[in-house]
Design a protein around this motif. Structure first.
Motif, PDB file in Angstrom:
ATOM      1  N   GLY A 111     -32.439   5.345 -78.842  1.00 27.37           N
ATOM      2  CA  GLY A 111     -32.090   6.683 -78.376  1.00 27.37           C
ATOM      3  C   GLY A 111     -33.016   7.771 -78.891  1.00 27.37           C
ATOM      4  N   GLY A 113     -36.106   8.139 -78.258  1.00 31.20           N
ATOM      5  CA  GLY A 113     -36.991   8.587 -77.179  1.00 31.20           C
ATOM      6  C   GLY A 113     -38.272   7.764 -77.057  1.00 31.20           C
ATOM      7  N   LYS A 114     -38.242   6.522 -77.534  1.00 35.51           N
ATOM      8  CA  LYS A 114     -39.442   5.670 -77.483  1.00 35.51           C
ATOM      9  C   LYS A 114     -39.927   5.444 -76.055  1.00 35.51           C
ATOM     10  CE  LYS A 114     -37.402   2.294 -79.476  1.00 35.51           C
ATOM     11  NZ  LYS A 114     -36.215   3.055 -79.836  1.00 35.51           N
ATOM     12  N   THR A 115     -38.999   4.987 -75.210  1.00 38.18           N
ATOM     13  CA  THR A 115     -39.389   4.629 -73.846  1.00 38.18           C
ATOM     14  C   THR A 115     -39.912   5.865 -73.108  1.00 38.18           C
ATOM     15  OG1 THR A 115     -37.631   2.991 -73.926  1.00 38.18           O
ATOM     16  CG2 THR A 115     -38.542   3.474 -71.761  1.00 38.18           C
ATOM     17  N   THR A 116     -39.174   6.938 -73.209  1.00 37.97           N
ATOM     18  CA  THR A 116     -39.572   8.187 -72.561  1.00 37.97           C
ATOM     19  C   THR A 116     -40.939   8.650 -73.076  1.00 37.97           C
ATOM     20  OG1 THR A 116     -37.234   8.784 -72.639  1.00 37.97           O
ATOM     21  CG2 THR A 116     -38.771  10.537 -72.044  1.00 37.97           C
ATOM     22  N   GLN A 148     -35.584   1.010 -67.146  1.00 40.50           N
ATOM     23  CA  GLN A 148     -35.983   2.403 -67.411  1.00 40.50           C
ATOM     24  C   GLN A 148     -37.509   2.518 -67.467  1.00 40.50           C
ATOM     25  OE1 GLN A 148     -34.351   3.780 -71.112  1.00 40.50           O
ATOM     26  NE2 GLN A 148     -35.476   5.700 -71.058  1.00 40.50           N
ATOM     27  N   LYS A 250     -37.125  15.940 -78.766  1.00 40.31           N
ATOM     28  CA  LYS A 250     -35.953  16.807 -78.559  1.00 40.31           C
ATOM     29  C   LYS A 250     -36.049  18.119 -79.331  1.00 40.31           C
ATOM     30  CE  LYS A 250     -33.549  12.503 -77.847  1.00 40.31           C
ATOM     31  NZ  LYS A 250     -32.373  11.674 -77.918  1.00 40.31           N
ATOM     32  N   ASP A 252     -36.758  20.706 -77.961  1.00 40.38           N
ATOM     33  CA  ASP A 252     -36.231  21.711 -77.045  1.00 40.38           C
ATOM     34  C   ASP A 252     -34.741  21.927 -77.308  1.00 40.38           C
ATOM     35  OD1 ASP A 252     -36.287  18.946 -76.143  1.00 40.38           O
ATOM     36  OD2 ASP A 252     -35.186  19.611 -74.383  1.00 40.38           O
ATOM     37  N   GLY A 275     -42.036  16.149 -78.470  1.00 40.26           N
ATOM     38  CA  GLY A 275     -41.374  16.107 -77.164  1.00 40.26           C
ATOM     39  C   GLY A 275     -40.502  17.334 -77.036  1.00 40.26           C
ATOM     40  N   GLU A 278     -37.086  16.659 -71.108  1.00 40.46           N
ATOM     41  CA  GLU A 278     -36.896  15.329 -70.533  1.00 40.46           C
ATOM     42  C   GLU A 278     -37.937  14.983 -69.468  1.00 40.46           C
ATOM     43  OE1 GLU A 278     -32.724  13.613 -70.496  1.00 40.46           O
ATOM     44  OE2 GLU A 278     -32.348  15.740 -70.131  1.00 40.46           O
TER      45      GLU A 278
HETATM   46  P1  GDP Z   1     -35.262   4.942 -76.742  1.00 39.57           P
HETATM   47  O1  GDP Z   1     -33.957   4.218 -76.893  1.00 39.57           O
HETATM   48  O2  GDP Z   1     -35.842   5.279 -78.081  1.00 39.57           O
HETATM   49  O3  GDP Z   1     -36.237   4.252 -75.860  1.00 39.57           O
HETATM   50  O4  GDP Z   1     -34.900   6.363 -76.089  1.00 39.57           O
HETATM   51  P2  GDP Z   1     -35.108   6.894 -74.606  1.00 39.57           P
HETATM   52  O5  GDP Z   1     -36.542   7.040 -74.282  1.00 39.57           O
HETATM   53  O6  GDP Z   1     -34.266   6.089 -73.672  1.00 39.57           O
HETATM   54  O7  GDP Z   1     -34.518   8.373 -74.739  1.00 39.57           O
HETATM   55  C1  GDP Z   1     -33.131   8.627 -74.999  1.00 39.57           C
HETATM   56  C2  GDP Z   1     -32.721   9.908 -74.296  1.00 39.57           C
HETATM   57  O8  GDP Z   1     -33.398  11.014 -74.885  1.00 39.57           O
HETATM   58  C3  GDP Z   1     -33.080   9.942 -72.824  1.00 39.57           C
HETATM   59  O9  GDP Z   1     -32.001  10.520 -72.120  1.00 39.57           O
HETATM   60  C4  GDP Z   1     -34.310  10.848 -72.759  1.00 39.57           C
HETATM   61  O10 GDP Z   1     -34.411  11.536 -71.532  1.00 39.57           O
HETATM   62  C5  GDP Z   1     -34.020  11.802 -73.888  1.00 39.57           C
HETATM   63  N1  GDP Z   1     -35.242  12.417 -74.452  1.00 39.57           N
HETATM   64  C6  GDP Z   1     -36.353  11.804 -74.940  1.00 39.57           C
HETATM   65  N2  GDP Z   1     -37.248  12.710 -75.399  1.00 39.57           N
HETATM   66  C7  GDP Z   1     -36.706  13.935 -75.189  1.00 39.57           C
HETATM   67  C8  GDP Z   1     -37.136  15.286 -75.474  1.00 39.57           C
HETATM   68  O11 GDP Z   1     -38.217  15.563 -76.009  1.00 39.57           O
HETATM   69  N3  GDP Z   1     -36.262  16.274 -75.112  1.00 39.57           N
HETATM   70  C9  GDP Z   1     -35.057  16.018 -74.521  1.00 39.57           C
HETATM   71  N4  GDP Z   1     -34.274  17.047 -74.209  1.00 39.57           N
HETATM   72  N5  GDP Z   1     -34.617  14.778 -74.265  1.00 39.57           N
HETATM   73  C10 GDP Z   1     -35.431  13.743 -74.596  1.00 39.57           C
END
Ligand code: GDP
Length: 297
Positions: A111, A113-116, A148, A250, A252, A275, A278
């Motif tokens: 959660g 934000g790795k994938t994003t 995703q 996050k 923001d 980051g 989103e």
């Molecule tokens: P992972 O489990 O580490 O791969 O996390 P994800 O990439 O799935 O991100 C988890 C959630 O955080 C998703 O809903 C993303 O859209 C959100 N997210 C990631 N980076 C940011 C950011 O910089 N800002 C905001 N607001 N949301 C983010």
């Protein structure tokens, strides 16, 4: 926006000084006490705050600020400089492999934000360097993670290598690297698994992937909203894997953010990107001096 509370508190601490023409030792002590409280309340790590306050005091004494012209202004400058130093002084670019591909491994808690962030960074490299990245889906434990990444890949037109959720992540990475060579990808992103908490099985898997892929960059992705745990998490990943950089996500959001800002001082590893939303374009290079100015408002 992140740091609003901190900005307000710091401004109020420093504006008290600005109103005075002359600043006494005790004025400075009071101001530093307020700054210390503001940083602690924003979740900046205790040890980092202690060093910060000591350094500001020493600098102010060394430069005989209180006896000089415009002491308040000079103290603001020292606070700004020390805040910048706390976050790493200068921006640090991505490590590059001398021959393609440059391999970037994304690690962090689930959660974070790795994938994003893998998608954002791949797009950034595509746009800015005309790069041809490949992303490897190595998180088999969160089934949605592979979908995703594939959806992200389509969205930004970057190929994704996946073998579903039944293959061993180590094998996925091996095969993914072979594919990268076949298609002459110049950047490879490994989207590795995360967990809600650090555990030994995860760390062993990540260490194995590191041995296989010999990444040029191991980016720890940290959610700026995590508070005090962020520094412990960072130390955990760093001690075991030797991270090479940090991405704060996050920013923001409405976060106190201070824990994330302590990561640099605690791990001595540079924050490379932030980051701030989103959308796939919401990733920026981290500039410590600009962040310090933003925090001071
Ligand atoms: P992972 O489990 O580490 O791969 O996390 P994800 O990439 O799935 O991100 C988890 C959630 O955080 C998703 O809903 C993303 O859209 C959100 N997210 C990631 N980076 C940011 C950011 O910089 N800002 C905001 N607001 N949301 C983010």
């Amino acid at each position: 926006m992140a740091f609003e509370g901190l900005t307000e508190r710091l401004q109020s601490a420093l504006s008290g000084l600005r109103r005075k023409g002359k600043v006494s030792e005790s004025d400075l002590r009071d101001t530093m006490r307020e700054i210390r409280m503001a940083l602690l309340e924003a979740d900046v790590n205790f040890g980092v705050v202690k060093d910060f306050v000591r350094d500001v005091r020493e600098k102010a004494a060394g430069e005989k600020v209180l006896e000089g012209l415009n002491p308040a202004q000079q103290i603001v400058k020292i606070v700004n400089d020390e805040l910048t130093k706390m976050m790493g002084e200068q921006d640090v670019p991505l490590n590059q492999s001398p021959k393609i591909p440059t391999v970037i491994m994304m690690v962090g808690l689930q959660g974070a934000g790795k994938t994003t962030t893998a998608g954002k960074l791949a797009l950034k490299l595509k746009n800015e360097k005309n790069a041809r990245p490949l992303m490897i889906a190595a998180d088999i434990y969160r089934p949605a993670a592979i979908d995703q990444l594939e959806t992200l890949g389509q969205q930004i037109d970057v190929p994704v290598f996946s073998m579903g959720t039944d293959a061993d992540p180590r094998e996925i990475v091996r095969q993914g690297l072979i594919r990268a060579n076949e298609i002459k990808a110049d950047y490879v992103f490994i989207d590795a698994a995360g967990r809600l908490q650090i555990d030994e099985a995860l760390m062993q898997e990540l260490a194995d992937i590191k041995d296989i892929a010999e990444p040029n960059e191991i980016l720890l992705v940290v959610d700026a909203m995590t508070g005090q745990n962020a520094t412990e998490t960072a130390e955990g990943f760093n001690n075991r894997l030797g991270i090479t950089g940090v991405v704060l996500t996050k920013l923001d959001g409405d976060t106190r953010g201070g824990a994330a800002l302590s990561i640099r001082a605690v791990t001595q590893k540079p924050i490379k990107f932030v980051g701030q939303g989103e959308k796939m374009t919401d990733l920026d290079t981290f500039y410590p001096d600009r962040m310090a100015s933003r925090i001071l408002g």
